[in-house]
Design a protein around this motif. Sequence first.
Motif, PDB file in Angstrom:
ATOM      1  N   GLY A  85       6.683  15.761   8.562  1.00  0.00           N
ATOM      2  CA  GLY A  85       6.186  16.267   9.850  1.00  0.00           C
ATOM      3  C   GLY A  85       5.952  15.161  10.858  1.00  0.00           C
ATOM      4  N   ARG A  86       4.757  15.130  11.432  1.00  0.00           N
ATOM      5  CA  ARG A  86       4.425  14.081  12.403  1.00  0.00           C
ATOM      6  C   ARG A  86       3.850  12.834  11.741  1.00  0.00           C
ATOM      7  N   GLY A  87       3.689  12.874  10.402  1.00  0.00           N
ATOM      8  CA  GLY A  87       3.127  11.727   9.696  1.00  0.00           C
ATOM      9  C   GLY A  87       1.633  11.789   9.524  1.00  0.00           C
ATOM     10  N   THR A  88       1.022  12.885   9.968  1.00  0.00           N
ATOM     11  CA  THR A  88      -0.435  13.007   9.923  1.00  0.00           C
ATOM     12  C   THR A  88      -0.966  12.953   8.495  1.00  0.00           C
ATOM     13  N   LEU A  89      -0.300  13.664   7.583  1.00  0.00           N
ATOM     14  CA  LEU A  89      -0.762  13.696   6.204  1.00  0.00           C
ATOM     15  C   LEU A  89      -0.705  12.304   5.578  1.00  0.00           C
ATOM     16  N   MET A  90       0.409  11.602   5.722  1.00  0.00           N
ATOM     17  CA  MET A  90       0.525  10.270   5.140  1.00  0.00           C
ATOM     18  C   MET A  90      -0.466   9.306   5.785  1.00  0.00           C
ATOM     19  N   ASP A  91      -0.719   9.448   7.066  1.00  0.00           N
ATOM     20  CA  ASP A  91      -1.688   8.589   7.748  1.00  0.00           C
ATOM     21  C   ASP A  91      -3.078   8.754   7.133  1.00  0.00           C
ATOM     22  N   ASP A  92      -3.490  10.000   6.917  1.00  0.00           N
ATOM     23  CA  ASP A  92      -4.803  10.248   6.310  1.00  0.00           C
ATOM     24  C   ASP A  92      -4.840   9.768   4.858  1.00  0.00           C
ATOM     25  N   MET A  93      -3.745   9.932   4.127  1.00  0.00           N
ATOM     26  CA  MET A  93      -3.692   9.475   2.742  1.00  0.00           C
ATOM     27  C   MET A  93      -3.793   7.955   2.661  1.00  0.00           C
ATOM     28  N   LEU A  94      -3.010   7.249   3.492  1.00  0.00           N
ATOM     29  CA  LEU A  94      -3.020   5.785   3.446  1.00  0.00           C
ATOM     30  C   LEU A  94      -4.375   5.222   3.869  1.00  0.00           C
ATOM     31  N   ARG A  95      -4.992   5.833   4.859  1.00  0.00           N
ATOM     32  CA  ARG A  95      -6.325   5.368   5.286  1.00  0.00           C
ATOM     33  C   ARG A  95      -7.327   5.508   4.140  1.00  0.00           C
ATOM     34  N   THR A  96      -7.206   6.584   3.384  1.00  0.00           N
ATOM     35  CA  THR A  96      -8.109   6.811   2.254  1.00  0.00           C
ATOM     36  C   THR A  96      -7.825   5.824   1.121  1.00  0.00           C
ATOM     37  N   ILE A  97      -6.544   5.607   0.833  1.00  0.00           N
ATOM     38  CA  ILE A  97      -6.167   4.706  -0.261  1.00  0.00           C
ATOM     39  C   ILE A  97      -6.599   3.276   0.031  1.00  0.00           C
ATOM     40  N   GLN A  98      -6.673   2.908   1.303  1.00  0.00           N
ATOM     41  CA  GLN A  98      -7.106   1.547   1.646  1.00  0.00           C
ATOM     42  C   GLN A  98      -8.513   1.250   1.156  1.00  0.00           C
ATOM     43  N   ARG A  99      -9.302   2.273   0.906  1.00  0.00           N
ATOM     44  CA  ARG A  99     -10.664   2.060   0.405  1.00  0.00           C
ATOM     45  C   ARG A  99     -10.662   1.693  -1.071  1.00  0.00           C
ATOM     46  N   PHE A 100      -9.493   1.751  -1.705  1.00  0.00           N
ATOM     47  CA  PHE A 100      -9.343   1.360  -3.108  1.00  0.00           C
ATOM     48  C   PHE A 100      -8.304   0.238  -3.155  1.00  0.00           C
ATOM     49  N   PRO A 101      -8.723  -0.998  -2.854  1.00  0.00           N
ATOM     50  CA  PRO A 101      -7.775  -2.105  -2.678  1.00  0.00           C
ATOM     51  C   PRO A 101      -6.836  -2.311  -3.863  1.00  0.00           C
ATOM     52  N   ALA A 102      -7.308  -2.092  -5.070  1.00  0.00           N
ATOM     53  CA  ALA A 102      -6.440  -2.328  -6.229  1.00  0.00           C
ATOM     54  C   ALA A 102      -5.250  -1.388  -6.203  1.00  0.00           C
ATOM     55  N   MET A 103      -5.467  -0.124  -5.852  1.00  0.00           N
ATOM     56  CA  MET A 103      -4.333   0.788  -5.754  1.00  0.00           C
ATOM     57  C   MET A 103      -3.478   0.463  -4.541  1.00  0.00           C
ATOM     58  N   ALA A 104      -4.120   0.188  -3.409  1.00  0.00           N
ATOM     59  CA  ALA A 104      -3.368  -0.133  -2.196  1.00  0.00           C
ATOM     60  C   ALA A 104      -2.427  -1.313  -2.440  1.00  0.00           C
ATOM     61  N   ASN A 105      -2.891  -2.312  -3.195  1.00  0.00           N
ATOM     62  CA  ASN A 105      -2.069  -3.493  -3.467  1.00  0.00           C
ATOM     63  C   ASN A 105      -0.950  -3.214  -4.474  1.00  0.00           C
ATOM     64  N   SER A 106      -1.072  -2.109  -5.225  1.00  0.00           N
ATOM     65  CA  SER A 106      -0.038  -1.784  -6.214  1.00  0.00           C
ATOM     66  C   SER A 106       1.151  -1.063  -5.596  1.00  0.00           C
ATOM     67  N   ILE A 107       1.010  -0.606  -4.351  1.00  0.00           N
ATOM     68  CA  ILE A 107       2.075   0.167  -3.695  1.00  0.00           C
ATOM     69  C   ILE A 107       3.141  -0.776  -3.163  1.00  0.00           C
ATOM     70  N   GLU A 108       4.381  -0.600  -3.628  1.00  0.00           N
ATOM     71  CA  GLU A 108       5.494  -1.442  -3.181  1.00  0.00           C
ATOM     72  C   GLU A 108       6.157  -0.894  -1.929  1.00  0.00           C
ATOM     73  N   ASN A 109       6.319   0.422  -1.872  1.00  0.00           N
ATOM     74  CA  ASN A 109       6.965   1.060  -0.727  1.00  0.00           C
ATOM     75  C   ASN A 109       6.352   2.427  -0.470  1.00  0.00           C
ATOM     76  N   VAL A 110       6.341   2.807   0.788  1.00  0.00           N
ATOM     77  CA  VAL A 110       6.010   4.174   1.180  1.00  0.00           C
ATOM     78  C   VAL A 110       7.284   4.778   1.752  1.00  0.00           C
ATOM     79  N   PHE A 111       7.862   5.728   1.027  1.00  0.00           N
ATOM     80  CA  PHE A 111       9.111   6.353   1.457  1.00  0.00           C
ATOM     81  C   PHE A 111       8.826   7.656   2.194  1.00  0.00           C
ATOM     82  N   MET A 112       9.444   7.804   3.358  1.00  0.00           N
ATOM     83  CA  MET A 112       9.331   9.017   4.157  1.00  0.00           C
ATOM     84  C   MET A 112      10.722   9.655   4.228  1.00  0.00           C
ATOM     85  N   VAL A 113      10.900  10.779   3.559  1.00  0.00           N
ATOM     86  CA  VAL A 113      12.193  11.458   3.528  1.00  0.00           C
ATOM     87  C   VAL A 113      12.225  12.441   4.697  1.00  0.00           C
TER      88      VAL A 113
END
Length: 495
Positions: free
Chosen positions: A126-154
């Motif tokens: 869509g407009r990216g709203t869902l992924m934006d809210d997800m990524l903002r939330t995941i940033q509060r868990f640095p260990a998981m945020a640092n484990s992400i290699e790529n964010v793919f948007m199909v």
Amino acid sequence: MLRDDDYHYYNHHHTLIYMQQSHQYTSLEERKWSTPLAKQLYEAISTTGSVPLASYMRMCLTGDLGGYYTGAVGEGRDQFGAKGDFVTSPEISQIFGELLGIWFIAEWMSQGRPSKGVQLIEVGPGRGTLMDDMLRTIQRFPAMANSIENVFMVEASRELRETQKKLLCGPDAPSTESKAGCHSPSKYGSAPIVWTETIKSIPIEPDKTPFIVAHEFFDALPIHTFQSAAAAAPKPSPSASSSTQPDDAPAPDPAPPTMEWREMMVSITPPGTTHADLGTPKSQQHEPPPEFQLVLSSATTRHSRVLPESSSRYRRLKQTPGSVIEICPDASLYAADFAARIGGSRTHPKASPSGAALILDYGTSDTVPINSLRGIRQHRLVSPFAAPGLVDLSADVDFHAIAEAATLASDGIEVHGPISQADFLELMGIRQRAEALSKVPGVSPSKASDIEKAWKRLVDRGPSGMGKVYKALAILPENDGRRRPVGFGGDVTES
């Protein structure tokens, strides 16, 4: 917004017979078409005859000439939000995306907190709203945020890819190209955002942990519709016509007719056709009669001979005259792809299954969808056969078929759900998160009221409420049922 009487208004079409249309085309030559795509569809149908519903949907949604998502956007046009045609859950409340982010964090924790190789994949973002809210939330868990290699948007739409890039990366973010797609740095850390038109462009790698989200994606995939009808009786052979039975012998009991599946096709609506002729619901008669209509094929088609035989769910309905089924082959292909990425497959073996897929959409839990095709424009239900390219088309998701396709594709996965969106969000803590947001310093009583209205709309269990109509389904690594995911009756468990 979604009403049952509008969902099912095509029932009367199931008595229509296939129309031989060649005599109509001369009178249609001067007809004024509502969109360039409508004229293109007319030219295609006038050349080849009626087309399968799936072909019509694909052209309307993602066709090169004026497709709803790929060419009809126009200057300043937005399909989403109050000024567009419909509002999705992430647009209603930021809490929706936050809770989905928490769901994937919980899965990451339950799967041993992998330190690398994590992929976030969203199909139809869509407009990216869902992924934006997800990524903002995941940033509060640095260990998981640092484990992400790529964010793919199909994403198939060039315009929507640009909208997503502005939101997730910033308007001036640089871009680079690779075999996978277009890369831009995320505003949420080191993992790049990668856009690709098809999920097939994302390699299936055994050492990756893919976390896949599909929100209101499956409902826009093209469907085929079939109806069970009696096959034409074979012509009697000459030898059979010369009966040796005496004239007064009782006639043998007639054999039950052989049943076959016929396909519902899209044809041109003849000039002068009225809403009464088409049986259009009163709620949709504010528009001119649609330019296209559904008709029943006069014989079997290549699709009707194969697709309804693909599952016992469909085969059981074949002997009941007039039975109607909707089948979405693309949904099964995506479900199989998700399963192979998470659990491995014969083509893509994976020693240790990992990752998860979360699907949220509206549809049926265990029954086969029927008569569910709908068109939406400017927040109103309209005919799906009017103004091609300017109307959003969608159909109920067959969650049972998705689960079946996923489990057949991989021995390394298991499926949880579907459960209602209301149950899922309430188990994820939507009420508690809304209360916390309302108590943030500086939140006005008016804003607090808006927060309350938004979360209650997402879990509304009324007949057409989002909490009831929408369902959630999860695909996880197979674990013999020892662990249920959060939101589906389980708790976070550290492995």
